[in-house]
Design a protein around this motif. Structure first.
Motif, PDB file in Angstrom:
ATOM      1  N   MET A  57       0.674  -1.283   0.068  1.00 10.90           N
ATOM      2  CA  MET A  57       0.077  -0.004  -0.058  1.00 10.90           C
ATOM      3  C   MET A  57       0.864   1.356   0.018  1.00 10.90           C
ATOM      4  SD  MET A  57      -2.494   1.487   2.633  1.00 10.90           S
ATOM      5  CE  MET A  57      -3.607   0.080   3.221  1.00 10.90           C
ATOM      6  N   ILE A  58       0.524   2.133  -0.920  1.00 10.39           N
ATOM      7  CA  ILE A  58       1.387   3.393  -0.878  1.00 10.39           C
ATOM      8  C   ILE A  58       0.972   4.334   0.173  1.00 10.39           C
ATOM      9  CG2 ILE A  58       1.759   5.532  -2.260  1.00 10.39           C
ATOM     10  CD1 ILE A  58       3.027   2.765  -3.520  1.00 10.39           C
ATOM     11  N   ARG A  59       1.924   4.708   0.870  1.00 12.58           N
ATOM     12  CA  ARG A  59       1.388   5.492   2.102  1.00 12.58           C
ATOM     13  C   ARG A  59       2.429   6.785   2.177  1.00 12.58           C
ATOM     14  NH1 ARG A  59       0.935   1.406   7.099  1.00 12.58           N
ATOM     15  NH2 ARG A  59       0.260   3.266   8.095  1.00 12.58           N
ATOM     16  N   SER A  60       1.950   7.930   2.801  1.00 15.91           N
ATOM     17  CA  SER A  60       2.746   9.159   2.789  1.00 15.91           C
ATOM     18  C   SER A  60       2.796   9.731   4.511  1.00 15.91           C
ATOM     19  CB  SER A  60       2.206  10.331   2.143  1.00 15.91           C
ATOM     20  OG  SER A  60       2.038   9.859   0.712  1.00 15.91           O
ATOM     21  N   PHE A  61       4.057  10.154   4.671  1.00 14.25           N
ATOM     22  CA  PHE A  61       4.378  10.690   5.992  1.00 14.25           C
ATOM     23  C   PHE A  61       5.129  12.061   5.897  1.00 14.25           C
ATOM     24  CE2 PHE A  61       4.664   6.196   5.803  1.00 14.25           C
ATOM     25  CZ  PHE A  61       3.783   5.440   6.937  1.00 14.25           C
ATOM     26  N   THR A  62       4.907  12.899   6.759  1.00 16.35           N
ATOM     27  CA  THR A  62       5.774  14.127   6.865  1.00 16.35           C
ATOM     28  C   THR A  62       6.922  13.754   7.905  1.00 16.35           C
ATOM     29  OG1 THR A  62       4.417  15.040   8.799  1.00 16.35           O
ATOM     30  CG2 THR A  62       3.790  15.605   6.557  1.00 16.35           C
ATOM     31  N   VAL A  63       8.166  14.196   7.466  1.00 21.24           N
ATOM     32  CA  VAL A  63       9.198  14.019   8.009  1.00 21.24           C
ATOM     33  C   VAL A  63       9.961  15.401   8.532  1.00 21.24           C
ATOM     34  CG1 VAL A  63       9.736  11.825   7.191  1.00 21.24           C
ATOM     35  CG2 VAL A  63      10.676  13.859   6.037  1.00 21.24           C
ATOM     36  N   SER A  64      10.582  15.248   9.647  1.00 21.09           N
ATOM     37  CA  SER A  64      11.573  16.146  10.086  1.00 21.09           C
ATOM     38  C   SER A  64      12.990  16.545   9.447  1.00 21.09           C
ATOM     39  CB  SER A  64      11.490  16.095  11.842  1.00 21.09           C
ATOM     40  OG  SER A  64      10.230  16.306  12.157  1.00 21.09           O
ATOM     41  N   ASN A  65      13.433  17.614   9.568  1.00 16.13           N
ATOM     42  CA  ASN A  65      15.012  17.897   9.327  1.00 16.13           C
ATOM     43  C   ASN A  65      15.329  17.650   8.014  1.00 16.13           C
ATOM     44  OD1 ASN A  65      15.090  18.297  12.100  1.00 16.13           O
ATOM     45  ND2 ASN A  65      15.553  16.107  12.430  1.00 16.13           N
ATOM     46  N   VAL A  66      14.320  17.555   6.917  1.00 11.16           N
ATOM     47  CA  VAL A  66      14.685  17.309   5.418  1.00 11.16           C
ATOM     48  C   VAL A  66      14.591  18.739   4.918  1.00 11.16           C
ATOM     49  CG1 VAL A  66      14.105  16.344   3.213  1.00 11.16           C
ATOM     50  CG2 VAL A  66      13.876  14.929   5.368  1.00 11.16           C
ATOM     51  N   ASP A 119       6.017  21.554   2.838  1.00 13.42           N
ATOM     52  CA  ASP A 119       6.490  22.134   4.118  1.00 13.42           C
ATOM     53  C   ASP A 119       5.605  21.685   4.998  1.00 13.42           C
ATOM     54  OD1 ASP A 119       8.563  22.809   5.725  1.00 13.42           O
ATOM     55  OD2 ASP A 119       7.879  24.912   5.661  1.00 13.42           O
ATOM     56  N   PRO A 120       5.774  20.627   5.969  1.00 14.28           N
ATOM     57  CA  PRO A 120       7.079  19.956   6.143  1.00 14.28           C
ATOM     58  C   PRO A 120       6.978  19.141   5.010  1.00 14.28           C
ATOM     59  CG  PRO A 120       5.204  19.100   7.751  1.00 14.28           C
ATOM     60  CD  PRO A 120       4.813  20.338   7.031  1.00 14.28           C
ATOM     61  N   LYS A 121       8.387  18.317   4.788  1.00 16.39           N
ATOM     62  CA  LYS A 121       8.597  17.507   3.684  1.00 16.39           C
ATOM     63  C   LYS A 121       7.939  16.179   3.852  1.00 16.39           C
ATOM     64  CE  LYS A 121      11.565  20.514   2.590  1.00 16.39           C
ATOM     65  NZ  LYS A 121      10.833  21.818   2.530  1.00 16.39           N
ATOM     66  N   VAL A 122       7.635  15.583   2.737  1.00 19.20           N
ATOM     67  CA  VAL A 122       6.623  14.240   2.676  1.00 19.20           C
ATOM     68  C   VAL A 122       7.486  13.246   2.054  1.00 19.20           C
ATOM     69  CG1 VAL A 122       4.404  13.416   1.646  1.00 19.20           C
ATOM     70  CG2 VAL A 122       4.711  15.689   2.673  1.00 19.20           C
ATOM     71  N   VAL A 123       7.437  12.013   2.794  1.00 25.71           N
ATOM     72  CA  VAL A 123       8.070  10.896   2.018  1.00 25.71           C
ATOM     73  C   VAL A 123       6.881   9.847   1.564  1.00 25.71           C
ATOM     74  CG1 VAL A 123       9.545   8.711   2.473  1.00 25.71           C
ATOM     75  CG2 VAL A 123      10.245  11.071   3.452  1.00 25.71           C
ATOM     76  N   THR A 124       6.909   9.436   0.422  1.00 23.40           N
ATOM     77  CA  THR A 124       5.988   8.451  -0.241  1.00 23.40           C
ATOM     78  C   THR A 124       6.476   7.084  -0.485  1.00 23.40           C
ATOM     79  OG1 THR A 124       4.567  10.441  -0.633  1.00 23.40           O
ATOM     80  CG2 THR A 124       3.929   8.424  -1.588  1.00 23.40           C
ATOM     81  N   LEU A 125       6.054   6.122  -0.058  1.00 25.43           N
ATOM     82  CA  LEU A 125       6.381   4.919  -0.458  1.00 25.43           C
ATOM     83  C   LEU A 125       5.475   3.961  -0.212  1.00 25.43           C
ATOM     84  CD1 LEU A 125       8.769   3.502   2.412  1.00 25.43           C
ATOM     85  CD2 LEU A 125       7.277   5.539   2.699  1.00 25.43           C
ATOM     86  N   ASP A 126       5.939   2.556  -0.670  1.00 24.65           N
ATOM     87  CA  ASP A 126       5.102   1.390  -0.865  1.00 24.65           C
ATOM     88  C   ASP A 126       5.470   0.627   0.536  1.00 24.65           C
ATOM     89  OD1 ASP A 126       3.133  -0.700  -1.167  1.00 24.65           O
ATOM     90  OD2 ASP A 126       4.670  -1.560  -2.638  1.00 24.65           O
ATOM     91  N   GLN A 149       3.989  12.662  11.077  1.00 19.18           N
ATOM     92  CA  GLN A 149       2.612  12.013  11.260  1.00 19.18           C
ATOM     93  C   GLN A 149       2.287  11.501   9.619  1.00 19.18           C
ATOM     94  OE1 GLN A 149       0.123  15.300  12.052  1.00 19.18           O
ATOM     95  NE2 GLN A 149       0.048  15.896   9.912  1.00 19.18           N
ATOM     96  N   GLU A 150       1.206  10.467   9.402  1.00 23.42           N
ATOM     97  CA  GLU A 150       0.921  10.180   8.350  1.00 23.42           C
ATOM     98  C   GLU A 150       0.010  11.000   7.580  1.00 23.42           C
ATOM     99  OE1 GLU A 150      -0.494   6.132   6.226  1.00 23.42           O
ATOM    100  OE2 GLU A 150      -0.461   6.064   8.273  1.00 23.42           O
TER     101      GLU A 150
END
Length: 70
Positions: free
Chosen positions: A1-10, A38-45, A68-69
């Protein structure tokens, strides 16, 4: 399942490259880091809860913790 998360420090392409390289080495697919958000988002399976825990610990090791997601 493809999901996205905000991440810190990127903050730059180097940060995004470190994330995609590390997660690629761990077998994650379709990894994308959106630097335009902003904040940056990482998306992956992510296949299951075990992989989600691996994602969280790997990003923490790189000092890019998940906020957070989305």
């Amino acid at each position: 399942m493809i999901r996205s998360f905000t991440v810190s420090n990127v903050v730059c392409e180097g940060c995004a490259g470190a994330i995609t390289d590390k997660l690629g080495q761990l077998g994650f697919s379709d990894v994308k880091v959106d630097l335009d958000q902003d904040p940056k988002v990482v998306t992956l399976d992510i296949e299951n809860e075990e992989r989600l825990n691996l994602l969280k610990s790997s990003l923490n090791e790189l000092n890019y913790p998940i906020k957070q997601e989305v």
